[in-house]
Structures are given as structure tokens and as C-alpha cells.
Design an enzyme around this catalytic site. Structure first.
Site, short mmCIF file in Angstrom:
data_model
loop_
_atom_site.label_atom_id
_atom_site.label_comp_id
_atom_site.label_asym_id
_atom_site.label_seq_id
_atom_site.Cartn_x
_atom_site.Cartn_y
_atom_site.Cartn_z
N ARG A 1 0.85 -1.22 0.00
CA ARG A 1 0.00 0.00 0.00
C ARG A 1 0.88 1.26 0.00
NH1 ARG A 1 -2.60 -4.05 -0.45
NH2 ARG A 1 -4.45 -4.64 0.73
N SER B 1 -10.57 1.14 4.18
CA SER B 1 -9.78 0.91 5.39
C SER B 1 -9.14 2.22 5.84
CB SER B 1 -8.68 -0.11 5.14
OG SER B 1 -9.24 -1.32 4.72
N GLU C 1 -4.35 5.22 6.49
CA GLU C 1 -4.11 4.93 5.06
C GLU C 1 -4.53 6.07 4.13
OE1 GLU C 1 -5.00 0.95 3.10
OE2 GLU C 1 -6.35 2.27 2.03
#
Ligand code: FAD
Ligand code: NAP
Length: 340
Positions: free
Chosen positions: A162, A236, A332
Site C-alpha cells: 500500500r 480501510s 491509510e
């Protein structure tokens, strides 16, 4: 270019914020002009795709560039592979469906991820055991400082879990215009992810194909993840922490039920959702925001207009996890306009 723009319709958390300028970008020339205008006005630029990975915590002093560059071109084909160039404004899920319909395989596990193609390399989108990185052959961008074309190879993109160079050395310095992807003309399935295997079994699929894997991923996501149109969210909110193997194993010795996944040499990944669940925060709702009762990683805007309450909740959750496990969770999505 419009002045004093409300951004509520441009982010999936449906947070209210203003920006002094907004340009809808439909061509490279327009993008070059907008970059020059922003420089002349002394404004930074903020490229936006579908706003599914941003948290707007207050007004944003930037020129918003809403990326609406469209087009898919096949660059080359051989017996095994095909390379396609896709413009940054294309919808990611529509690209997945189109590629499968052409017999171009590989993206099936990444079905139904919200957002645009141009944003996909930023965090190297991933799901159900696959990520974007291995498919990327090049990312094309314009440099904000002078409008020059940059072409980055996969190596230059420095993809990680990520993560990519666009969150570090190239953060806020380029606008991605196109992404080149090499896909396979032969199915190469990845069905090892436990939830995916179970869904294929439930659907009675004995010999999976890229299309049935795509269908299974879509079914899983529809069943498990709240729809941002109904419960505004950014997916998320926290990344799964990746620790040294020894630290993770020491923690595992104390909490044997804790999920732990090997992640490259000497590293292990923990489940941020599990850590949050242990602190009792899953399902908590306060000040118009909350943690989804079905998914501990998803923070929902239940009607509050600005992101302050959401960030305060995120701070409490992070503090609870840090106190209990000595692990600092990383947010995130990209946070903008945070009050100083
Ligand atoms: P935006 O939110 O518009 O932008 C995100 C960041 O990228 C911003 O910093 C923005 O400035 C920058 N950016 C956008 N476009 C460009 C461009 N052309 N050039 C330069 N910078 C740009 N992510 C996953 O990895 N896996 C998942 O399974 C997943 N599931 C999700 C489920 C839900 C319900 C939601 C809401 C989100 C999910 N996400 C997931 C996160 C999100 O879908 C991805 O991060 C997606 O790539 C964001 O695309 P976007 O167009 O909405 O980007
Ligand atoms: P899940 O299947 O309930 O799994 C929980 C977590 O355990 C996931 O975060 C996943 O890591 C990890 N995991 C499970 N099995 C694994 C395995 N065999 N190997 C390595 N890691 C494993 O997850 P979920 O929340 O329903 O999400 C399903 C998939 O969609 C996940 O891949 C998730 O990343 C992705 N997703 C991402 C977002 C986002 O905004 N980033 C939002 C929704 C869903 P990984 O997350 O590393 O896969």
C-alpha cells in the site's frame, strides 16, 4: 476554473470543505494550463480522482484538479501478454470488467475497488492476495513545477505494501496522466486467500476462471463492505502494520489468537482490524462518526459535515491500540486541511 468550491460531492466520506479553485481536467493541454495557472496564483495543486482515499478535515488551500482523462489503448500484444495504456480518469472497476471481457487477465482479484486508474499506483492498490505493482510497466505523469512529461518504470515507482514513490519522494510533485499495464492472455489465478476460496466453494465453483474469481470478489465485497453511497467511508482507515518478524512473533507469543502473516524476508503483517477489535472500539459511534459495526477498519461519517470528529475518533482508536499493543497504526487515506 471556478472559485470557492464545495468539495462534499467529490469525496466518498462526504465531508464538507472548500477550495479556492477547481478545474475539471479533460485533456493534457488543459492540465498543463491549470498547472501554470496554479503556479501563477501561488497555489499548490491537489489532483482528485473519485475521492475514495482522502479525508478532508477542513478547507483546502489548493487548486483541485478533478482528473477526467479517459481512454484505453492497446500498445502491444504477443501470445502471452498484452500491454494497455489507460488514462488516469478511467474508473478502476470498469477497467477490470473491460480487461476480462477482452480476455486480458490478472486484475480479477482487484475488482470493485473504488477509484480511478490514476490513483491506483499511489498506494499500489491491493486486495484478496493481489496488488497492482506486478502489472505496471510504466506510469506517465506531468511534473507540477514545469508541466514536463515524466515516465516512470515500475522500479522507479518503488511499490511496497500500500505504498509507492508517490507517497514519498514524488509526493505532491506530479499528476499521473496514464498507466501502462501488462496483462496476461492466459489465466493465472490467485485463489489462495482464505475468504476467496470459501466464497468460490459457496458459489459451487469447482474450476475457477478469471470471471468466476471476479464474481466471487464482487460478491464478497458487496456482502462485507459498507457502500459509501449509503454509509460514507474511505475504505480501510488504517494500514495493517508490518513489523519485524521477531517483534511480531514476540507479540504472538502473548496473544496466540492474533493473526500473523509473513510479509517478505524478516517481516510479518498483523491485522489492524483484529487489534482494534481487541480494544473494544469496533461499532462505537459518537459525534456523528463511528467505526462500522461489521468492519473495524472502516470509519463512517454518519452525518457530521467536517472531518474533525473523524480524526478525533481515529486518534482515540490509535491511542487505544498503542496503549494495549505498543503498535502505532498508520492512517491509510491522505488527510488534507487538518486544523493546525
Ligand atoms: P482519490 O481519493 O481521489 O485520491 C487519493 C490520493 O491520490 C490523493 O492524495 C490524490 O491527490 C492522489 N491522486 C489521485 N489521482 C491522482 C493523479 N491522477 N495523479 C496524482 N495523484 C493523484 N484500496 C485498496 O488498495 N484496496 C481495496 O480493496 C480498497 N477498497 C476500498 C473500499 C472502499 C469502500 C473505499 C471507499 C476505498 C477502498 N480503497 C481500497 C481505497 C481507494 O479505493 C483507493 O485508494 C483508490 O485507488 C483511490 O482512488 P481515487 O480515484 O478515489 O483517489
Ligand atoms: P479479511 O479477508 O477479513 O482479512 C483481514 C486482514 O487479514 C486483511 O487486511 C488481510 O490483509 C489479512 N489477510 C487475510 N488472509 C490473508 C492471507 N492469506 N495472507 C495475507 N494476508 C491476509 O479482509 P477484508 O477487510 O474483508 O478485505 C478483503 C480484502 O480487500 C483485503 O485484501 C483488503 O486489503 C482489501 N480491502 C482494502 C480496503 C482499503 O481501503 N485499503 C478496503 C476494503 C478491503 P490485506 O489487507 O493485506 O489483504
Amino acid at each position: 476554473m471556478a472559485a470557492s468550491n464545495t468539495l462534499q460531492a467529490f469525496n466518498t466520506l462526504h465531508l464538507q470543505a472548500q477550495a479556492p479553485a477547481l478545474c475539471i481536467i479533460t485533456s493534457l493541454n488543459q492540465l498543463r494550463e491549470a498547472l501554470a495557472d496554479a503556479r501563477a496564483l501561488g497555489l499548490p495543486v491537489l489532483p482528485l480522482g473519485q475521492g475514495s482515499n482522502v479525508v478532508l478535515c477542513g478547507d483546502v488551500v489548493a487548486m483541485i484538479l478533478k482528473i477526467e482523462l479517459y481512454g484505453r489503448t492497446v500498445l502491444s500484444v504477443d501470445e502471452e501478454t498484452v500491454t494497455v495504456r489507460v488514462a488516469a480518469g478511467e474508473d478502476w472497476h470498469q477497467l477490470v470488467l473491460w480487461s476480462l471481457a477482452q480476455g486480458y487477465y490478472g486484475l480479477e482479484n482487484l475488482a470493485l475497488i473504488p477509484g480511478t486508474v490514476g490513483a491506483a499506483p499511489i498506494q499500489n492498490i491491493g486486495a484478496y492476495g493481489r496488488e497492482l505493482a506486478p502489472f505496471v510497466t510504466a506510469v506517465h505523469a506531468l511534473r507540477c513545477s514545469d508541466g514536463e512529461v515524466l515516465t516512470l518504470s515500475r522500479e522507479h515507482c518503488a511499490f511496497g505494501y500500500r505504498d509507492s514513490v508517490f507517497k514519498h519522494a514524488l509526493r505532491d510533485t506530479v499528476v499521473i496522466t496514464h498507466v501502462d499495464l501488462r496483462l496476461s492472455r492466459q489465466p493465472r489465478l490467485e485463489t489462495g486467500y482464505p475468504g476467496l476460496q470459501a466464497e468460490l466453494e459457496r458459489a459451487g465453483v469447482e474450476q475457477p476462471t478469471p470471471l468466476t474469481v471476479c464474481d466471487a470478489v464482487v460478491a464478497l465485497r458487496r456482502a462485507k463492505l459498507p457502500d459509501p453511497a449509503l454509509e460514507p467511508n474511505a475504505g480501510s482507515f488504517f494500514k495493517n502494520p508490518v513489523l519485524s518478524r521477531s517483534t511480531a512473533e514476540a507479540l504472538h507469543a502473548v496473544y496466540p489468537q492474533m493473526p500473523l502473516y509473513p510479509q517478505g524476508p524478516g517481516k510479518a503483517k498483523l491485522s489492524a482490524a483484529w487489534l482494534i477489535e481487541q480494544t473494544g472500539w469496533k461499532g462505537v459511534r459518537m459525534n456523528g462518526v463511528g467505526i462500522h459495526p461489521g468492519h473495524a477498519l472502516v470509519l463512517v461519517n454518519y452525518g457530521g459535515d467536517n472531518g474533525g470528529a473523524l480524526l478525533a475518533l481515529a486518534r482515540d482508536v490509535r491511542a487505544a491500540v498503542a496503549n494495549r499493543f505498543d503498535i502505532v497504526l498508520e492512517i491509510e487515506p491522505r488527510v488534507y486541511g487538518e486544523p493546525g
